[in-house]
Design an enzyme around this catalytic site. Structure first.
Site, PDB file in Angstrom:
ATOM      1  N   CYS A   1      -3.491   0.367   6.810  1.00  0.00           N
ATOM      2  CA  CYS A   1      -3.553  -0.559   7.953  1.00  0.00           C
ATOM      3  C   CYS A   1      -4.268   0.034   9.160  1.00  0.00           C
ATOM      4  O   CYS A   1      -4.969  -0.665   9.880  1.00  0.00           O
ATOM      5  CB  CYS A   1      -2.142  -0.945   8.351  1.00  0.00           C
ATOM      6  SG  CYS A   1      -1.096   0.490   8.598  1.00  0.00           S
TER       7      CYS A   1
ATOM      8  N   ASN B   1       0.795  -1.228   0.000  1.00  0.00           N
ATOM      9  CA  ASN B   1       0.000   0.000   0.000  1.00  0.00           C
ATOM     10  C   ASN B   1       0.836   1.292   0.000  1.00  0.00           C
ATOM     11  O   ASN B   1       0.413   2.289  -0.557  1.00  0.00           O
ATOM     12  CB  ASN B   1      -0.999  -0.014   1.163  1.00  0.00           C
ATOM     13  CG  ASN B   1      -0.343  -0.210   2.503  1.00  0.00           C
ATOM     14  OD1 ASN B   1       0.828  -0.565   2.595  1.00  0.00           O
ATOM     15  ND2 ASN B   1      -1.091   0.023   3.549  1.00  0.00           N
TER      16      ASN B   1
ATOM     17  N   GLU C   1       4.758  -4.676  11.893  1.00  0.00           N
ATOM     18  CA  GLU C   1       3.709  -3.678  11.636  1.00  0.00           C
ATOM     19  C   GLU C   1       2.609  -4.394  10.879  1.00  0.00           C
ATOM     20  O   GLU C   1       2.724  -4.605   9.667  1.00  0.00           O
ATOM     21  CB  GLU C   1       4.276  -2.530  10.793  1.00  0.00           C
ATOM     22  CG  GLU C   1       5.278  -1.657  11.506  1.00  0.00           C
ATOM     23  CD  GLU C   1       4.672  -0.865  12.641  1.00  0.00           C
ATOM     24  OE1 GLU C   1       3.433  -0.789  12.735  1.00  0.00           O
ATOM     25  OE2 GLU C   1       5.438  -0.343  13.462  1.00  0.00           O
TER      26      GLU C   1
ATOM     27  N   LYS D   1      13.006  -5.906   0.752  1.00  0.00           N
ATOM     28  CA  LYS D   1      12.237  -6.744  -0.161  1.00  0.00           C
ATOM     29  C   LYS D   1      10.856  -6.121  -0.295  1.00  0.00           C
ATOM     30  O   LYS D   1      10.022  -6.225   0.610  1.00  0.00           O
ATOM     31  CB  LYS D   1      12.105  -8.175   0.371  1.00  0.00           C
ATOM     32  CG  LYS D   1      11.548  -9.105  -0.721  1.00  0.00           C
ATOM     33  CD  LYS D   1      10.834 -10.309  -0.196  1.00  0.00           C
ATOM     34  CE  LYS D   1       9.400 -10.048   0.149  1.00  0.00           C
ATOM     35  NZ  LYS D   1       8.522  -9.611  -0.949  1.00  0.00           N
TER      36      LYS D   1
HETATM   37  P1  NAD Z   1       1.152  -9.569   3.090  1.00  0.00           P
HETATM   38  O1  NAD Z   1       1.199 -10.011   4.483  1.00  0.00           O
HETATM   39  O2  NAD Z   1       0.459 -10.404   2.094  1.00  0.00           O
HETATM   40  O3  NAD Z   1       2.644  -9.367   2.520  1.00  0.00           O
HETATM   41  C1  NAD Z   1       3.559  -8.484   3.126  1.00  0.00           C
HETATM   42  C2  NAD Z   1       4.962  -8.806   2.643  1.00  0.00           C
HETATM   43  O4  NAD Z   1       5.384 -10.032   3.208  1.00  0.00           O
HETATM   44  C3  NAD Z   1       5.113  -8.963   1.132  1.00  0.00           C
HETATM   45  O5  NAD Z   1       6.330  -8.347   0.742  1.00  0.00           O
HETATM   46  C4  NAD Z   1       5.194 -10.463   0.954  1.00  0.00           C
HETATM   47  O6  NAD Z   1       5.912 -10.872  -0.197  1.00  0.00           O
HETATM   48  C5  NAD Z   1       5.951 -10.866   2.200  1.00  0.00           C
HETATM   49  N1  NAD Z   1       5.787 -12.243   2.630  1.00  0.00           N
HETATM   50  C6  NAD Z   1       4.675 -13.012   2.599  1.00  0.00           C
HETATM   51  N2  NAD Z   1       4.933 -14.217   3.137  1.00  0.00           N
HETATM   52  C7  NAD Z   1       6.231 -14.204   3.526  1.00  0.00           C
HETATM   53  C8  NAD Z   1       7.084 -15.148   4.168  1.00  0.00           C
HETATM   54  N3  NAD Z   1       6.655 -16.348   4.527  1.00  0.00           N
HETATM   55  N4  NAD Z   1       8.364 -14.788   4.432  1.00  0.00           N
HETATM   56  C9  NAD Z   1       8.821 -13.573   4.095  1.00  0.00           C
HETATM   57  N5  NAD Z   1       8.059 -12.628   3.480  1.00  0.00           N
HETATM   58  C10 NAD Z   1       6.785 -12.956   3.205  1.00  0.00           C
HETATM   59  O7  NAD Z   1       0.565  -8.096   3.155  1.00  0.00           O
HETATM   60  P2  NAD Z   1       0.050  -7.180   1.961  1.00  0.00           P
HETATM   61  O8  NAD Z   1      -1.165  -7.828   1.416  1.00  0.00           O
HETATM   62  O9  NAD Z   1       1.186  -6.829   1.064  1.00  0.00           O
HETATM   63  O10 NAD Z   1      -0.344  -5.850   2.743  1.00  0.00           O
HETATM   64  C11 NAD Z   1      -1.556  -5.694   3.384  1.00  0.00           C
HETATM   65  C12 NAD Z   1      -1.430  -5.976   4.873  1.00  0.00           C
HETATM   66  O11 NAD Z   1      -0.395  -5.209   5.445  1.00  0.00           O
HETATM   67  C13 NAD Z   1      -2.687  -5.602   5.636  1.00  0.00           C
HETATM   68  O12 NAD Z   1      -2.980  -6.574   6.610  1.00  0.00           O
HETATM   69  C14 NAD Z   1      -2.303  -4.299   6.317  1.00  0.00           C
HETATM   70  O13 NAD Z   1      -3.028  -4.008   7.466  1.00  0.00           O
HETATM   71  C15 NAD Z   1      -0.858  -4.525   6.589  1.00  0.00           C
HETATM   72  N6  NAD Z   1      -0.157  -3.246   6.746  1.00  0.00           N
HETATM   73  C16 NAD Z   1       0.282  -2.874   7.994  1.00  0.00           C
HETATM   74  C17 NAD Z   1       0.913  -1.650   8.171  1.00  0.00           C
HETATM   75  C18 NAD Z   1       1.394  -1.199   9.531  1.00  0.00           C
HETATM   76  O14 NAD Z   1       2.232  -0.315   9.599  1.00  0.00           O
HETATM   77  N7  NAD Z   1       0.919  -1.753  10.622  1.00  0.00           N
HETATM   78  C19 NAD Z   1       1.110  -0.805   7.074  1.00  0.00           C
HETATM   79  C20 NAD Z   1       0.664  -1.221   5.825  1.00  0.00           C
HETATM   80  C21 NAD Z   1       0.029  -2.447   5.676  1.00  0.00           C
END
Ligand code: NAD
Length: 487
Positions: free
Chosen positions: A284, A153, A250, A176
């Site tokens: 988020c 996002n 996060e 990454k």
């Molecule tokens: P996601 O969890 O699908 O992926 C996040 C990242 O993790 C990606 O780069 C993905 O490739 C990586 N990833 C996934 N599985 C992994 C693994 N096993 N090992 C290492 N890396 C791995 O999240 P998304 O769909 O990209 O983003 C949306 C989510 O992120 C929502 O839940 C949102 O609330 C959260 N978010 C949180 C914050 C915060 O600051 N708290 C900010 C933005 C988004």
């Protein structure tokens, strides 16, 4: 392809390719156009990134915090000069309207580089501890190689929010990006080198869900800072725990926003719209459960409907567009699925609820949607939707609404709108959340800590607090006399 970078990865100061990695196709979410084709990292790419970070980190850690900070400051200035170009790329990568990316993405990244570059010389000091003759001192030392993993996002902002405290504290940084939005971080890496950052200290390694674990599990990574969903957080924190690595998590949320009868209603509606429709709801900390006290319910809903229906959706690169598409088709399907569930479980659809007519049929658009008469047990009130879907719930009393607001596994954020400041502080004290806003919503300047409690994660980004998460203490005991032993 209009956003094709020179290569997929950026390692040791240059672009690097390895076509053996899985193909990552970058699609402009507004039209379905393929704008770039990249490759996910192979084990060879991961090793290359780690070797270059390892080679560069020791010398970097020996530099003074002022000298490191100066480089970050220069990078922040270059980002500001190129804000237009970076914002257009961010819009192509994410589909967010240029009206937003021009003020909220690379500029927020620049803020982090400027802030940490500036504060580091004073904030990385240790303590001197008198012990009545003997004494001790502490040093704040870097961890080594920090891995940042981004969500889709806010790709440029997340890269900078993690890199700035990591680098200024003397660590090397590998980022990454999300495989859904891999482009912006490569430009940030180029700018860091241009600003004078030694090679190897800011590497970008692309990776899908197969490649992510290669990095997380690598023994040379000292810390993992993830922005992502709760299920991913559990996996990544679990893998990191296996090697006792430091982590910052996060994660997601389902945050409450509470509007009391005495609130300025227009202002509260602005907060609710910002906290549900900005970035097409893909934020988020969004206040997706809007609790409205019954006395103002009708007034709130009728003005909310009117203002929501006036939102201009369309081509994100058009400056007049206020809301763009979701990031990709699977996210759109997920959000539309939640809307159907909301209807099926008896929530009242006040406005929206479908795909708009007057936009590209290949785009991933969903209308800004408001459900009224939502109850706590409905799926749409319990699960993170991550789309432009606002749930409005009613309440009678303060104690009741606080208990209902806290009845969730998440704890990222919250908000309260009221004219009664004593009540505002009482309610924010009672809310189980990492960040809480009074009479506004979702403002996250770099000076304030940001992060969650409960299942929304741990660790903090931004503010001086973040530096603690990218350093550890070394304690030095200094004896002023002879060493005495009983034998
Ligand atoms: P996601 O969890 O699908 O992926 C996040 C990242 O993790 C990606 O780069 C993905 O490739 C990586 N990833 C996934 N599985 C992994 C693994 N096993 N090992 C290492 N890396 C791995 O999240 P998304 O769909 O990209 O983003 C949306 C989510 O992120 C929502 O839940 C949102 O609330 C959260 N978010 C949180 C914050 C915060 O600051 N708290 C900010 C933005 C988004």
């Amino acid at each position: 392809m209009r956003a094709q970078p020179k290569a997929s990865h950026f390692i040791n100061g240059e672009y690097v390719e390895d076509t053996a990695g899985n193909v990552i196709e970058c699609v402009y979410p507004a039209t379905g156009e393929v704008i770039a084709r990249l490759h996910s990292a192979t084990p060879a790419i991961v090793e290359k990134a780690i070797a270059s970070a390892k080679a560069a980190q020791k010398e970097w850690a020996k530099m003074s915090p002022t000298a490191r900070g100066r480089i970050l400051y220069r990078a922040s200035q270059i980002i500001r000069e190129r804000n237009r170009e970076l914002s257009e790329l961010e819009t192509l990568d994410t589909g967010k309207p240029i009206q937003e990316t021009i003020v909220a993405d690379s500029t927020s990244g620049a803020d982090a580089l400027e802030f940490f570059g500036g504060v580091a010389p004073a904030a990385l000091n240790g303590e001197q501890i008198p012990l009545g003759g003997d004494w001790a001192y502490t040093k704040r030392i870097p961890l080594g190689i920090v891995l940042g993993i981004g969500a889709w996002n806010y790709p440029q902002q997340i890269a900078c929010w993690k890199a700035a405290p990591a680098l200024v504290a003397g660590n090397a940084f590998i980022f990454k990006p999300s495989e859904v939005t891999p482009l912006g971080a490569l430009k940030i890496a180029e700018i860091m080198i241009e600003a004078g950052l030694p090679k190897g200290l800011f590497n970008v390694v692309q990776g899908d869900r197969d490649a992510g674990p290669l990095l997380v599990n690598h023994p040379d990574i000292a810390k993992v800072s993830l922005t992502g969903s709760v299920p991913t957080g559990r996996k990544v924190a679990g893998a990191a725990a296996g090697q006792l690595k430091h982590v910052t998590m996060e994660l997601g949320g389902k945050s409450p926003m509470i509007v009391f009868d005495d609130a300025d209603v227009e202002s509260a509606i602005s907060g609710a719209m910002l906290g549900n429709f900005y970035s097409a709801g893909q934020v988020c900390s969004n206040g997706t459960r809007v609790f409205v006290q019954k006395g103002i319910k009708q007034q709130f809903l009728s003005r909310l409907k009117e203002r929501t229906e006036a939102i201009r959706m369309g081509e994100p690169l058009d400056e007049a567009t206020q809301m763009g598409p979701l990031v990709n088709r699977s996210q759109r399907e997920k959000v539309l699925g939640y809307i159907e569930k909301g209807k099926a479980e008896g929530a009242r659809l006040l406005t929206g609820g479908g795909i708009p007519n007057d936009v590209s049929s290949e785009g991933c658009f969903v209308q800004p949607t408001v459900f009224a008469d939502v109850t706590d047990d409905m799926t749409i009130a319990r699960e993170e939707i991550f789309g432009p879907v606002m749930c409005v719930l009613d309440f009678d009393h303060e104690d009741e609404v606080v208990a209902r607001a806290n009845a969730t596994e998440f704890g990222l954020a919250g908000g309260v709108f009221t004219a009664d400041m004593a009540r505002a502080h009482r309610v924010v004290d009672a809310l189980e959340a990492g960040t809480v806003w009074i009479n506004t919503y979702n403002l996250c300047p770099v000076e304030i800590p940001f992060g969650g409690v409960k299942q929304s994660g741990f660790g903090r980004e931004n503010s001086l607090a973040a530096l603690n998460h990218y350093t550890e203490l070394k304690t030095v005991y200094v004896a002023m006399g002879k060493c005495e032993a009983p034998y």
